[in-house]
Every structure is written in structure tokens, then in C-alpha cells.
Design an enzyme around this catalytic site. Structure first.
Site, PDB file in Angstrom:
ATOM      1  N   ASP A 109       4.194  -4.747   8.491  1.00  0.00           N
ATOM      2  CA  ASP A 109       4.895  -3.801   7.624  1.00  0.00           C
ATOM      3  C   ASP A 109       6.295  -4.294   7.294  1.00  0.00           C
ATOM      4  O   ASP A 109       7.142  -4.432   8.174  1.00  0.00           O
ATOM      5  CB  ASP A 109       4.964  -2.432   8.311  1.00  0.00           C
ATOM      6  N   ASP A 144       7.737  -2.511   0.199  1.00  0.00           N
ATOM      7  CA  ASP A 144       7.099  -1.814   1.314  1.00  0.00           C
ATOM      8  C   ASP A 144       5.606  -2.124   1.350  1.00  0.00           C
ATOM      9  O   ASP A 144       4.849  -1.637   0.519  1.00  0.00           O
ATOM     10  CB  ASP A 144       7.316  -0.308   1.180  1.00  0.00           C
TER      11      ASP A 144
END
Length: 466
Positions: free
Chosen positions: A334, A103
């Protein structure tokens, strides 16, 4: 609204389960990177709708994170069962290996922890909530609970935590000798636990006194997270990485995901080949204008100058493409978001341009209503029809252009020979504030991405990932 987190008292009662004391050359490390196995679904629209709603929920949390100095750290996470990519890391002495989701939109590294780890609403297909792999601190000789006065406690809670540690004198009844319990809230779930200092084991490298979260309670989080964001508690910051890079294999949504490599680079090497010579395009990272003490500082902002569809410049409001004086607007990259999110005004401009250029194609309103994606087109005419779809290009500062393969922004849905644009927005209205565009991992497929931390830039090139 009631808090999704357990009381601190209930957290601290579990500390007894830990029985722990309080607490110039270049190296390249290669880790296997793969999407978690995708469970089969009898309804393909249900699967895509879940991914779309999860992407929107995550975008909402990315745009409105909690500040670091609050009792809840602002680290949004993504559901484990769909749309993410995982790596295997070893923690403890001897190492205990766990699979964690990669992440780049958050910083804390945390693992499901202790034999009493409880995860509610984690009954995803092919996942047994009562049999989730967890880290057991009791089995590690190097595990230590993080102390309140440990500087690393400030990485998560900010400098304001010092005032809570000032009374930690001998005999003080108000003294909390360990770093406070953390709570992580995100679009569709949460996790909470305590911070540990532990050994991190990687291929050919060990990192001592690594800060890691020991999560004891979670909602919709059967897997932990390895945070690659820009915070001090992230894996890149703790390891002092100069760069990291990955190439995401295509989402197959099947039971046999292929794997690719996550490359971690530390130190210097004067003889290394310049990546400019390897076909990379670069664009600089952008600092968020909100300044210090902002959760937005964890994000990898880039300056997206314009978007073109079929060579046509899409007219997007300037204040959404570029950060304003209030720090809102702009684009982040992201890995934890599946489908790219765009605020309503950006999304509508892009969707309308596709609709305008593809007006002679047959729209599939039925699929649009069932899937939630738009626009959708019937492609029963064959491959020659699909090959004529307009090209979607993101143009970044410095001249870098990300020319997306068609499969990265239009995908087949169901069994109806319909393709839909796989970009999402908040159908209930704009999620005001924060980044306007979140470039998700579905649009990053089959690109080699390099996060050059030393030179503050993002590099990318098209590449078939294996």
C-alpha cells in the site's frame, strides 16, 4: 455514533453549482511523483507520532472496509499533509491540473470540487483550508453528471444499485436520475460528493468519459486521491494499463522534496526488454479468498512466506502470514500507508528478535515513551554501531527477497542520537480481520516497484530513486 457525512439533500442542493447535463502498440507515460512538502515541527516526536497513528488508523480501515454495495464506498484514504506521494493530473476541457495523492490501497479517483468545496479540520501547517485548489466543473465543456443507469455507477455501488434505478421511468416520483452521492470513510477523515464523467489529460494521452469523484465535503482531506487499486473505478482499470511502476524517493521530512517518476504502460511491444534481465525479483499477486463483492479485492495481496532478522527466521503464526478460509490474514502492498503495519503477534515477534540480537546496545526508554516507537537505541557511538544492526528481510513466494536498507526500518528520532524501529502496530490490541501486514511506503523507499497487472505479479529491485 453520528454519521460524518452530510445529508444527501444538502449534497444535491449543490448540483445547481455544476449546471451539467446528466450523463496494440505499447505506450509508456511518465508522470512526476513526489512527496508533498513536509511542514517543519518544533517537536520531532509529535511528527513521527502523527505518522504512526495515521498509519495505524489507515490499517484499521484497510482491514475493515465497507462493502461496495453499501451507501459508503470502502475506500480508505491517508491525510494529505504527511507521508504520502502526489502526482499532477489534468481533468476537463480545457484541462484543470490538480495534485492528487497516489494510493494503491483504494480505487476511486476523486478531486476537491466546485468553488464551494468545504474541508473541515484541514488546517495543517502551510495549508489554508479556505484556499484549496479545486476542480470547477462549470469551466469544463466535457463534464457530465453520471446517470443512475450508467454501468459505471455499479463500479462504485455494486450491482445492487440497479434496483434503485428500475423506477426511473418518466414521471416517477421515486426516481433518482443521477448516480447516488458517494461517501468515503477512512481512518482519520472522510469525503463525499457526486460522480462525474470527465476527460482525463495525461502527457501525450487523453482518456474520454473517465469516472471521477467530485467531492464537495471533506474532513482532513485538502487534496484529492488517485486510486491505483484493483477496482473497476481505479485509474489502471479505466486506462487498461498492463503495468505501472514507481520508485519512491526517501522521506526527508523537509520543505524541498525531490521527485521521481510514475510510469504507466499500456498495450504490447514484443521487442521490449524483459524486466527479469534488469535485476527484478517477482512474486505473484494473491486473490483474496472472500471472493466476489468484497472490498478486499481492491488490495494488492502478496504471499509473504517468512521474515528474517539478522538471518534468523522470526516465528510468526502461520494463520497471519497466509490468508485463511475466511479471507483474513496475509500481506498487502500500500503506497498510502506511511509506516508498515503489523498485527500485534507479528510485530511482537519481530520486535523481540531485534531486542534479543541487540541486547548489548543501550535502549532509550525515554524516546520510546515519547515517540511511541519500539525498540529505540542510543547510537552516540557513531556509524560503526549503526552498521552492525541486524538486517530485516521479507521473503516472498517464488524466492523473491526484499532486503530492506537500514534507513527503511530504523530511523533517527529527535536530537537525542536515538534510532527507532519504524514499524507500527495497534497499541490498543490487535485490529482483528483483514490483512495482517500492510507494507507501507516508508519501507518501499529506494525500491523500484513494478505492478505487472497483465502477469499478476509484483516486481521490485533496489534502486536509488531520483
Amino acid at each position: 455514533m453520528a454519521s460524518p457525512f452530510p445529508s444527501l439533500l444538502s449534497l444535491f442542493t449543490l448540483l445547481s453549482l455544476l449546471t451539467l447535463p446528466p450523463s496494440t502498440t505499447q505506450t509508456t507515460i511518465t508522470l512526476s511523483l513526489s512527496p508533498p512538502a513536509k511542514p517543519p515541527h518544533t517537536n520531532p516526536w509529535q511528527r513521527l507520532s502523527h505518522l504512526a497513528s495515521s498509519s495505524i488508523a489507515r490499517a484499521s480501515q484497510l482491514k475493515h472496509p465497507h462493502k461496495k454495495n453499501s451507501s459508503l464506498t470502502g475506500i480508505p484514504l491517508f491525510p494529505h499533509a504527511y507521508g504520502g506521494y502526489s502526482v499532477s493530473l489534468g481533468f476537463g476541457t480545457p484541462p484543470q491540473t490538480l495534485s492528487l495523492l497516489l494510493d494503491t490501497g483504494s480505487s476511486l479517483v476523486w478531486v476537491p470540487c466546485t468553488t464551494h468545496y468545504a474541508c473541515t479540520k484541514c488546517d495543517f501547517p502551510n495549508i489554508n483550508p479556505t484556499n484549496i485548489s479545486t476542480f470547477i466543473p462549470k469551466r469544463s465543456s466535457s463534464a457530465k453528471i453520471l446517470g443512475c443507469k450508467n454501468p459505471k455507477c455499479e463500479w462504485v455501488f455494486g450491482a445492487g444499485i440497479r434496483s434503485q434505478c428500475e423506477d426511473c421511468a418518466e414521471g416517477s416520483g421515486n426516481c433518482t436520475r443521477i448516480c447516488p452521492a458517494y461517501g468515503i470513510q477512512y481512518g482519520s477523515g472522510s469525503t463525499s460528493g457526486i460522480l462525474l464523467s470527465e476527460a482525463l489529460e495525461l502527457p501525450e494521452k487523453s482518456v474520454e468519459d473517465f469516472l471521477v469523484g467530485c467531492s464537495i465535503f471533506s474532513t482532513r482531506q485538502p487534496s484529492g486521491i488517485v486510486g491505483f487499486g484493483r477496482g473497476l473505478e481505479s485509474l489502471p482499470a479505466q486506462m487498461g494499463l498492463k503495468k505501472f511502476s514507481y520508485c519512491l524517493v526517501s522521506h526527508r521530512f523537509d520543505e524541498e522534496p525531490e521527485s521521481s517518476d510514475l510510469i504507466l504502460t499500456t498495450g504490447f511491444h514484443s521487442g521490449v526488454t524483459k524486466t527479469e534481465d534488469l535485476g527484478f525479483s517477482y512474486t505473484p499477486f494473491v486473490k483474496n479468498k472472500l471472493g466476489n463483492d468484497s472490498a478486499f479485492e481492491e488490495y494488492y495481496y502478496v504471499n509473504l512466506r517468512k521474515i528474517t532478522v539478522g538471518g534468523k527466521h522470526v516465528r510468526v503464526p502461520y494463520d497471519l502470514l497466509v490468508q485463511g478460509s475466511d479471507g483474513h490474514g496475509g500481506t498487502i502492498v500500500d503506497s498510502g500507508t506511511t509506516f508498515t503495519f503489523m498485527e500485534g503477534k507479528v510485530y511482537e515477534a519481530v520486535a523481540r528478535e531485534f531486542e534479543r540480537q541487540m541486547a548489548h546496545y543501550s535502549r532509550d526508554a525515554g524516546v520510546e515513551n515519547q515517540s511511541g516507537f519500539r525498540p529505540c537505541y542510543n547510537v552516540s557511538g557513531g556509524e560503526e554501531v549503526v552498521s552492525l544492526f541486524p538486517e530485516l528481510v521479507f521473503h516472498f513466494k517464488g524466492g523473491a527477497k526484499m532486503e530492506l536498507p537500514l534507513a527503511n526500518y530504523f530511523s533517527l528520532v529527535g536530537e537525542s542520537m536515538a534510532v527507532c524501529m519504524t514499524i507500527v502496530t495497534d497499541t490498543g490490541g490487535d485490529i482483528a480481520g483483514g490483512p495482517s501486514i500492510v507494507l507501507g511506503n516508508y519501507q518501499q523507499q529506494d525500491f523500484y516497484l513494478e505492478y505487472d497487472l497483465e502477469n499478476e505479479r509484483l516486481g521490485f529491485r533496489k534502486q536509488t530513486c531520483k
